[in-house]
Design a protein around this motif. Sequence first.
Motif, PDB file in Angstrom:
ATOM      1  N   VAL A 230     -11.176   7.193  -4.279  1.00  0.00           N
ATOM      2  CA  VAL A 230     -10.601   5.874  -4.555  1.00  0.00           C
ATOM      3  C   VAL A 230     -11.576   4.811  -4.088  1.00  0.00           C
ATOM      4  CG1 VAL A 230      -8.706   4.281  -4.055  1.00  0.00           C
ATOM      5  CG2 VAL A 230      -8.260   6.738  -4.250  1.00  0.00           C
ATOM      6  N   LYS A 231     -11.896   3.872  -5.015  1.00  0.00           N
ATOM      7  CA  LYS A 231     -12.691   2.701  -4.621  1.00  0.00           C
ATOM      8  C   LYS A 231     -11.942   1.454  -5.057  1.00  0.00           C
ATOM      9  CE  LYS A 231     -17.167   4.809  -4.345  1.00  0.00           C
ATOM     10  NZ  LYS A 231     -18.564   4.500  -4.196  1.00  0.00           N
ATOM     11  N   TYR A 232     -12.154   0.405  -4.302  1.00  0.00           N
ATOM     12  CA  TYR A 232     -11.489  -0.867  -4.615  1.00  0.00           C
ATOM     13  C   TYR A 232     -12.526  -1.835  -5.171  1.00  0.00           C
ATOM     14  CZ  TYR A 232      -7.827   1.151  -1.714  1.00  0.00           C
ATOM     15  OH  TYR A 232      -6.864   1.985  -1.186  1.00  0.00           O
ATOM     16  N   ARG A 233     -12.146  -2.515  -6.266  1.00  0.00           N
ATOM     17  CA  ARG A 233     -13.092  -3.444  -6.888  1.00  0.00           C
ATOM     18  C   ARG A 233     -12.846  -4.891  -6.476  1.00  0.00           C
ATOM     19  NH1 ARG A 233     -13.577  -2.201 -13.075  1.00  0.00           N
ATOM     20  NH2 ARG A 233     -11.352  -2.643 -13.048  1.00  0.00           N
ATOM     21  N   GLY A 234     -11.784  -5.099  -5.707  1.00  0.00           N
ATOM     22  CA  GLY A 234     -11.498  -6.440  -5.225  1.00  0.00           C
ATOM     23  C   GLY A 234     -10.437  -6.356  -4.160  1.00  0.00           C
ATOM     24  N   PRO A 235     -10.221  -7.425  -3.403  1.00  0.00           N
ATOM     25  CA  PRO A 235      -9.229  -7.369  -2.333  1.00  0.00           C
ATOM     26  C   PRO A 235      -7.811  -7.242  -2.873  1.00  0.00           C
ATOM     27  CG  PRO A 235     -10.254  -9.557  -2.470  1.00  0.00           C
ATOM     28  CD  PRO A 235     -10.920  -8.709  -3.497  1.00  0.00           C
ATOM     29  N   GLY A 236      -6.901  -6.805  -2.005  1.00  0.00           N
ATOM     30  CA  GLY A 236      -5.491  -6.747  -2.381  1.00  0.00           C
ATOM     31  C   GLY A 236      -5.087  -5.469  -3.096  1.00  0.00           C
ATOM     32  N   GLY A 237      -6.019  -4.558  -3.276  1.00  0.00           N
ATOM     33  CA  GLY A 237      -5.686  -3.305  -3.961  1.00  0.00           C
ATOM     34  C   GLY A 237      -4.804  -2.419  -3.097  1.00  0.00           C
ATOM     35  N   ASP A 238      -3.941  -1.646  -3.762  1.00  0.00           N
ATOM     36  CA  ASP A 238      -2.966  -0.822  -3.058  1.00  0.00           C
ATOM     37  C   ASP A 238      -2.930   0.543  -3.750  1.00  0.00           C
ATOM     38  OD1 ASP A 238      -0.684   0.471  -2.204  1.00  0.00           O
ATOM     39  OD2 ASP A 238       0.676  -1.198  -2.599  1.00  0.00           O
ATOM     40  N   ALA A 239      -3.371   1.563  -3.048  1.00  0.00           N
ATOM     41  CA  ALA A 239      -3.422   2.895  -3.662  1.00  0.00           C
ATOM     42  C   ALA A 239      -2.608   3.879  -2.849  1.00  0.00           C
ATOM     43  CB  ALA A 239      -4.868   3.382  -3.739  1.00  0.00           C
ATOM     44  N   GLU A 240      -1.771   4.626  -3.542  1.00  0.00           N
ATOM     45  CA  GLU A 240      -1.020   5.694  -2.892  1.00  0.00           C
ATOM     46  C   GLU A 240      -1.315   6.977  -3.638  1.00  0.00           C
ATOM     47  OE1 GLU A 240       3.167   5.177  -1.461  1.00  0.00           O
ATOM     48  OE2 GLU A 240       3.488   6.567  -3.115  1.00  0.00           O
ATOM     49  N   LEU A 241      -1.802   7.965  -2.909  1.00  0.00           N
ATOM     50  CA  LEU A 241      -2.091   9.257  -3.511  1.00  0.00           C
ATOM     51  C   LEU A 241      -1.176  10.294  -2.877  1.00  0.00           C
ATOM     52  CD1 LEU A 241      -4.866   7.610  -3.791  1.00  0.00           C
ATOM     53  CD2 LEU A 241      -5.824   9.837  -4.326  1.00  0.00           C
ATOM     54  N   ALA A 242      -0.294  10.850  -3.691  1.00  0.00           N
ATOM     55  CA  ALA A 242       0.599  11.893  -3.205  1.00  0.00           C
ATOM     56  C   ALA A 242       0.216  13.187  -3.909  1.00  0.00           C
ATOM     57  CB  ALA A 242       2.044  11.529  -3.502  1.00  0.00           C
ATOM     58  N   GLY A 243       0.487  14.290  -3.270  1.00  0.00           N
ATOM     59  CA  GLY A 243       0.153  15.548  -3.923  1.00  0.00           C
ATOM     60  C   GLY A 243       0.996  16.682  -3.392  1.00  0.00           C
ATOM     61  N   LEU A 244       1.229  17.653  -4.250  1.00  0.00           N
ATOM     62  CA  LEU A 244       1.853  18.885  -3.782  1.00  0.00           C
ATOM     63  C   LEU A 244       1.155  20.060  -4.442  1.00  0.00           C
ATOM     64  CD1 LEU A 244       3.921  20.617  -5.824  1.00  0.00           C
ATOM     65  CD2 LEU A 244       5.317  18.595  -5.536  1.00  0.00           C
ATOM     66  N   GLY A 245       1.100  21.143  -3.696  1.00  0.00           N
ATOM     67  CA  GLY A 245       0.500  22.356  -4.236  1.00  0.00           C
ATOM     68  C   GLY A 245       1.328  23.546  -3.816  1.00  0.00           C
ATOM     69  N   PHE A 246       1.403  24.535  -4.682  1.00  0.00           N
ATOM     70  CA  PHE A 246       2.094  25.778  -4.345  1.00  0.00           C
ATOM     71  C   PHE A 246       1.145  26.925  -4.652  1.00  0.00           C
ATOM     72  CE2 PHE A 246       6.400  27.570  -3.570  1.00  0.00           C
ATOM     73  CZ  PHE A 246       6.018  28.888  -3.542  1.00  0.00           C
ATOM     74  N   ALA A 247       0.597  27.515  -3.607  1.00  0.00           N
ATOM     75  CA  ALA A 247      -0.385  28.586  -3.790  1.00  0.00           C
ATOM     76  C   ALA A 247       0.282  29.949  -3.681  1.00  0.00           C
ATOM     77  CB  ALA A 247      -1.491  28.459  -2.749  1.00  0.00           C
ATOM     78  N   ASP A 248       0.086  30.750  -4.719  1.00  0.00           N
ATOM     79  CA  ASP A 248       0.555  32.141  -4.728  1.00  0.00           C
ATOM     80  C   ASP A 248      -0.539  33.064  -4.204  1.00  0.00           C
ATOM     81  OD1 ASP A 248       2.974  31.691  -5.947  1.00  0.00           O
ATOM     82  OD2 ASP A 248       2.099  31.739  -7.951  1.00  0.00           O
ATOM     83  N   ALA A 249      -0.193  34.338  -4.122  1.00  0.00           N
ATOM     84  CA  ALA A 249      -1.169  35.339  -3.704  1.00  0.00           C
ATOM     85  C   ALA A 249      -2.429  35.239  -4.570  1.00  0.00           C
ATOM     86  CB  ALA A 249      -0.570  36.733  -3.832  1.00  0.00           C
ATOM     87  N   GLY A 250      -3.586  35.175  -3.913  1.00  0.00           N
ATOM     88  CA  GLY A 250      -4.853  35.166  -4.632  1.00  0.00           C
ATOM     89  C   GLY A 250      -5.267  33.812  -5.168  1.00  0.00           C
ATOM     90  N   GLN A 251      -4.399  32.841  -5.109  1.00  0.00           N
ATOM     91  CA  GLN A 251      -4.702  31.531  -5.682  1.00  0.00           C
ATOM     92  C   GLN A 251      -5.449  30.660  -4.667  1.00  0.00           C
ATOM     93  OE1 GLN A 251      -1.110  29.595  -6.993  1.00  0.00           O
ATOM     94  NE2 GLN A 251      -2.112  28.721  -8.785  1.00  0.00           N
ATOM     95  N   HIS A 252      -6.447  29.926  -5.147  1.00  0.00           N
ATOM     96  CA  HIS A 252      -7.177  28.981  -4.291  1.00  0.00           C
ATOM     97  C   HIS A 252      -6.945  27.573  -4.814  1.00  0.00           C
ATOM     98  CE1 HIS A 252     -10.597  27.607  -1.725  1.00  0.00           C
ATOM     99  NE2 HIS A 252     -10.689  26.689  -2.670  1.00  0.00           N
ATOM    100  N   LEU A 253      -6.267  26.765  -4.023  1.00  0.00           N
ATOM    101  CA  LEU A 253      -6.016  25.367  -4.411  1.00  0.00           C
ATOM    102  C   LEU A 253      -6.699  24.473  -3.389  1.00  0.00           C
ATOM    103  CD1 LEU A 253      -2.181  25.509  -5.235  1.00  0.00           C
ATOM    104  CD2 LEU A 253      -4.108  25.810  -6.806  1.00  0.00           C
ATOM    105  N   GLU A 254      -7.597  23.634  -3.873  1.00  0.00           N
ATOM    106  CA  GLU A 254      -8.384  22.794  -2.969  1.00  0.00           C
ATOM    107  C   GLU A 254      -8.293  21.345  -3.404  1.00  0.00           C
ATOM    108  OE1 GLU A 254     -12.256  24.389  -2.270  1.00  0.00           O
ATOM    109  OE2 GLU A 254     -13.015  22.569  -1.305  1.00  0.00           O
ATOM    110  N   GLN A 255      -8.047  20.484  -2.425  1.00  0.00           N
ATOM    111  CA  GLN A 255      -7.989  19.044  -2.705  1.00  0.00           C
ATOM    112  C   GLN A 255      -8.899  18.354  -1.702  1.00  0.00           C
ATOM    113  OE1 GLN A 255      -4.271  19.694  -1.427  1.00  0.00           O
ATOM    114  NE2 GLN A 255      -3.327  20.208  -3.389  1.00  0.00           N
TER     115      GLN A 255
END
Lengths: 400, 258
Positions: A230-255
Amino acid sequence: MSVPNNAPEVAGLAPELAGAKEGQGSKPLASASERFTSYDVEAFEVPGGREENWRFTPMRRLRGLHDGSAAFDGKITYAVTPVDGVTVETVSRDDSRIGEGGVPADRVAAAAWSAFTEATVVTLDGTPAPVTVSVTGPGAGATAVGHLQLRTTPFAEATVVVEQRGSGALADNLEVVLADSSRLTVVVTEEWADDAVHVGAQHFAVGRDAVLRATSVSLGGDLVRITPTVKYRGPGGDAELAGLGFADAGQHLEQRLLVDHAVPHCTSNVIYKNALQGVDGMPDARTVWIGDVLIRAAAEGTSTFELNRNLVLTQHARADSVPNLEIETGEIAGAGHASATGRFDDEQLFYLQSRGIPEDVARRLVVRGFFGEILTRVTVPELRERLEAAIEAELAVTGS
Amino acid sequence: MSTLEITGLHVSVAAEGGAKEILKGVDLTVRSGETHAIMGPNGSGKSTLAYAIAGHPKYEITAGSVTLDGQDILAMTVDERARAGLFLAMQYPVEVPGVSMANFLRSAATAVRGEAPKLRTWVKEVKGAMNDLDIDPDFAERSVNEGFSGGEKKRHEVLQLSLLQPKFAVLDETDSGLDVDALRVVSEGVNRYRAGGDVGVLLITHYTRILQHIRPDVVHVFAGGKVVSTGGAELADELERNGYARFTSAGAETPAGV
């Protein structure tokens, strides 16, 4: 910062970490502000897996996306439902808007950038109804690159759902460009087939007084590695990043997230939650969350918080969590981070069961409660219901 | 009219150097309408009895039986026992982060009653029960037991007791860690439960203080993993005066489960 150069060497560390274990390395750990970026794949060394930003990724499962051996001869398709106020264009790589969102910061993102021939640009104007972009992988055994840009016009208020499905190995860049005073809600789902490998860079450029509400949902795929910046191009910017992951056997989830505060009076809030459910006799279920927040000297009045929670439902699971907060100015409104990894343990299960609640219901109760605060951010009701059902289906896979 | 019958119960836990026997032949019968107090020194196996009845996986039943109206409780899973009408108020209720108290209570009531309670009457029912126990309504939105004080946890155990209305309630040191006011509130909750139906209570305690609020019909002294003496309420008064020394030194075996 100068440090006495009398720290003993620690064997086996990378050169830049010399002495780091004593806390006084002669070369300090690289700051997120020194992160190298380039559009050109050749500007990056081929990663071997020991580099800081690759050390958690199982390189052998990348299908050559990182080392030049992937042919990129498959095709990713982008389908957009037509909605008033939404313009969909297919443009060439020299379109002037391409690159407005950001610059690749690792070799796979740069490889995708160097290889794409055309990009899909979705422009959101006014207050359009929610738009769905359906992204489909190149098919089993194939490799492909992709490029998608979502952009708002000033004062626009829009919701975009990017649903990603299918098979194959993909490297891509998603640019999200918010014009001044616009408001964009974007949900990106990783609903890949079991074989899929997706390495995606997400570049968020937040305009002056613009509001970003991004939610990432990682459910499918063999290996999914997403790097939002996330980069801001001017003042007053508001960023919310939410995330969910559900990893099963053998699964690789990377954030791996970086919120780069370089202008004053911007806000960021990061909240990511992962659940892991392994199976005896199978490779571990695996999640990796890296949350970097950088507040540069100019970014006075910044307010930021980042949080990661991981819920380990079974044995045979591993969650890594690395929050980093770098602050170069004291003139901030607030900054904090929190990370915790907890186990759904036998005692909790016993307690719930001792009140008559069957084991499968108990597990659902815990997972639903855990993900609830992320899913409430998915404001498109049909999508939220579909994702809730998908999570319940994940739970039922092993059922244990 | 229901009967909870414990016969010749032997229970072990895994310990360094092999299984360690904690209960060494417990015989006990509780009928609905009765309140039995089980008193004993620390390490006598009182809590083990409670957890073994509820089905905690840590405890292995090596001999004996527990039946509820003739049904074999020991053959049931933990949740089946609860649905059959058993309830354990725990000494250390478990925190379950992420699950709201409201959601938990409703899920438990749905499971025990066999159908989801009607929303409108349910909200009223929970509010009334919380009010009876001096529980702030805000607790409904908090995660199960998370960050609750010891007293708040105990109140919530009794809240569940009042909502789930089991046939038999095992209260494991529900009085421990409570101040005088909280003890009164919790005891009144248990007394309401007793008065509200044809139910039985197994009250496990170390101190006689709670017995001034909840009068037992029968008092058992527990030592060395079994019942060593049984009497009426007057037995508690004797313990109050003389302590457990008579039961632990004379005749009884060494305390177990320390």
